[in-house]
Design a protein around this motif. Structure first.
Motif, mmCIF file in Angstrom:
data_model
loop_
_atom_site.group_PDB
_atom_site.id
_atom_site.type_symbol
_atom_site.label_atom_id
_atom_site.label_comp_id
_atom_site.label_asym_id
_atom_site.label_seq_id
_atom_site.Cartn_x
_atom_site.Cartn_y
_atom_site.Cartn_z
ATOM 1 N N VAL A 53 5.919 3.284 -0.443
ATOM 2 C CA VAL A 53 4.502 3.044 -0.719
ATOM 3 C C VAL A 53 3.849 2.577 0.579
ATOM 4 N N SER A 54 2.679 3.164 0.880
ATOM 5 C CA SER A 54 2.028 2.783 2.133
ATOM 6 C C SER A 54 0.512 2.748 1.987
ATOM 7 N N CYS A 55 -0.077 1.826 2.710
ATOM 8 C CA CYS A 55 -1.524 1.768 2.893
ATOM 9 C C CYS A 55 -1.814 0.731 3.961
ATOM 10 N N LYS A 56 -3.064 0.606 4.352
ATOM 11 C CA LYS A 56 -3.426 -0.344 5.405
ATOM 12 C C LYS A 56 -3.727 -1.741 4.854
ATOM 13 N N ASP A 57 -3.877 -1.856 3.534
ATOM 14 C CA ASP A 57 -4.301 -3.104 2.901
ATOM 15 C C ASP A 57 -3.106 -3.805 2.253
ATOM 16 N N GLU A 58 -2.638 -4.885 2.865
ATOM 17 C CA GLU A 58 -1.475 -5.613 2.364
ATOM 18 C C GLU A 58 -1.732 -6.215 0.976
ATOM 19 N N LYS A 59 -2.961 -6.666 0.736
ATOM 20 C CA LYS A 59 -3.284 -7.232 -0.580
ATOM 21 C C LYS A 59 -3.185 -6.169 -1.667
ATOM 22 N N TYR A 60 -3.592 -4.936 -1.336
ATOM 23 C CA TYR A 60 -3.468 -3.873 -2.330
ATOM 24 C C TYR A 60 -1.996 -3.594 -2.631
ATOM 25 N N LEU A 61 -1.136 -3.620 -1.611
ATOM 26 C CA LEU A 61 0.297 -3.410 -1.841
ATOM 27 C C LEU A 61 0.855 -4.480 -2.778
ATOM 28 N N GLU A 62 0.434 -5.726 -2.571
ATOM 29 C CA GLU A 62 0.891 -6.816 -3.446
ATOM 30 C C GLU A 62 0.411 -6.581 -4.878
ATOM 31 N N GLN A 63 -0.826 -6.140 -5.040
ATOM 32 C CA GLN A 63 -1.362 -5.837 -6.371
ATOM 33 C C GLN A 63 -0.578 -4.689 -7.007
ATOM 34 N N PHE A 64 -0.271 -3.664 -6.227
ATOM 35 C CA PHE A 64 0.493 -2.524 -6.729
ATOM 36 C C PHE A 64 1.861 -2.976 -7.239
ATOM 37 N N VAL A 65 2.537 -3.821 -6.465
ATOM 38 C CA VAL A 65 3.858 -4.316 -6.866
ATOM 39 C C VAL A 65 3.750 -5.111 -8.166
ATOM 40 N N LYS A 66 2.702 -5.931 -8.309
ATOM 41 C CA LYS A 66 2.507 -6.697 -9.551
ATOM 42 C C LYS A 66 2.304 -5.770 -10.748
ATOM 43 N N GLU A 67 1.489 -4.733 -10.573
ATOM 44 C CA GLU A 67 1.241 -3.791 -11.668
ATOM 45 C C GLU A 67 2.511 -3.026 -12.041
ATOM 46 N N LEU A 68 3.275 -2.622 -11.043
ATOM 47 C CA LEU A 68 4.515 -1.892 -11.308
ATOM 48 C C LEU A 68 5.552 -2.808 -11.964
#
Length: 183
Positions: A129-144
């Motif tokens: 999983v990749s993107c420039k926004d670290e906060k979005y990655l954290e949100q993605f992990v929480k949702e998953l």
């Protein structure tokens, strides 16, 4: 393979933050469709009978084997991979991702007004999983995690993905290596 290397190139060029995720017990999150039976050989069947005689003894056949009907998908069953992929596909689409028209194992989502994307590349139960926004990655992990429970998440600059070392320590490019240890 092409999609994996293309996404790696994009991640390096755009200097994205990259994580890998392994979904623990992935197949157990999906129900088996139809009637699927499994034969448990005598040695393993005897262990089950020893653990819970009342539950299993009456189901042993004359050779000491057990036949069981699967409720959940298991590794090794032909249909399990497809069933899990369909579940993960629905989960990602429910989170706003769209599958790539050229490869159904790559999903993208625009995450902000600058049209920056989050990309998920799937190989069975291993995600990159990749993107420039670290906060979005954290949100993605929480949702998953809310969907699948225990995830093994790796956030290092050098990641192991599908037996490859992906080195993101340099800006603008990624070093990919595979070294097989011979004993």
């Amino acid at each position: 393979a092409e999609s994996i290397f293309i996404t790696i190139a994009i991640e390096g060029f755009e200097e994205r933050i990259v994580i890998t995720i392994d979904i623990e017990g992935a197949y157990l999150h999906v129900s088996m469709e139809g009637e699927v039976f499994m034969l448990i050989e005598p040695f393993i069947a005897s262990i089950l009978v020893e653990i819970d005689p009342e539950k299993y003894r009456s189901f042993l056949d004359e050779e000491g084997r057990l036949y069981v009907q699967l409720d959940k998908a298991l590794y090794g069953c032909i249909e399990s991979g497809k069933l899990f992929y369909l579940h993960l596909n629905r989960s990602l689409k429910g989170m706003g991702f769209v599958s790539n028209p050229y490869d159904d194992c790559v999903f993208n989502k625009v995450i902000n007004e600058k049209n920056e994307q989050c990309t998920v590349t799937i190989h069975v139960d291993d995600l990159k999983v990749s993107c420039k926004d670290e906060k979005y990655l954290e949100q993605f992990v929480k949702e998953l995690t809310a969907i699948y429970g225990t995830l093994n998440v790796h956030k290092e600059k050098i990641l192991d993905y599908l037996g490859m070392d992906l080195d993101y320590t340099n800006k603008s490019y990624v070093k990919v290596s595979m070294v097989k240890m011979i004993e």
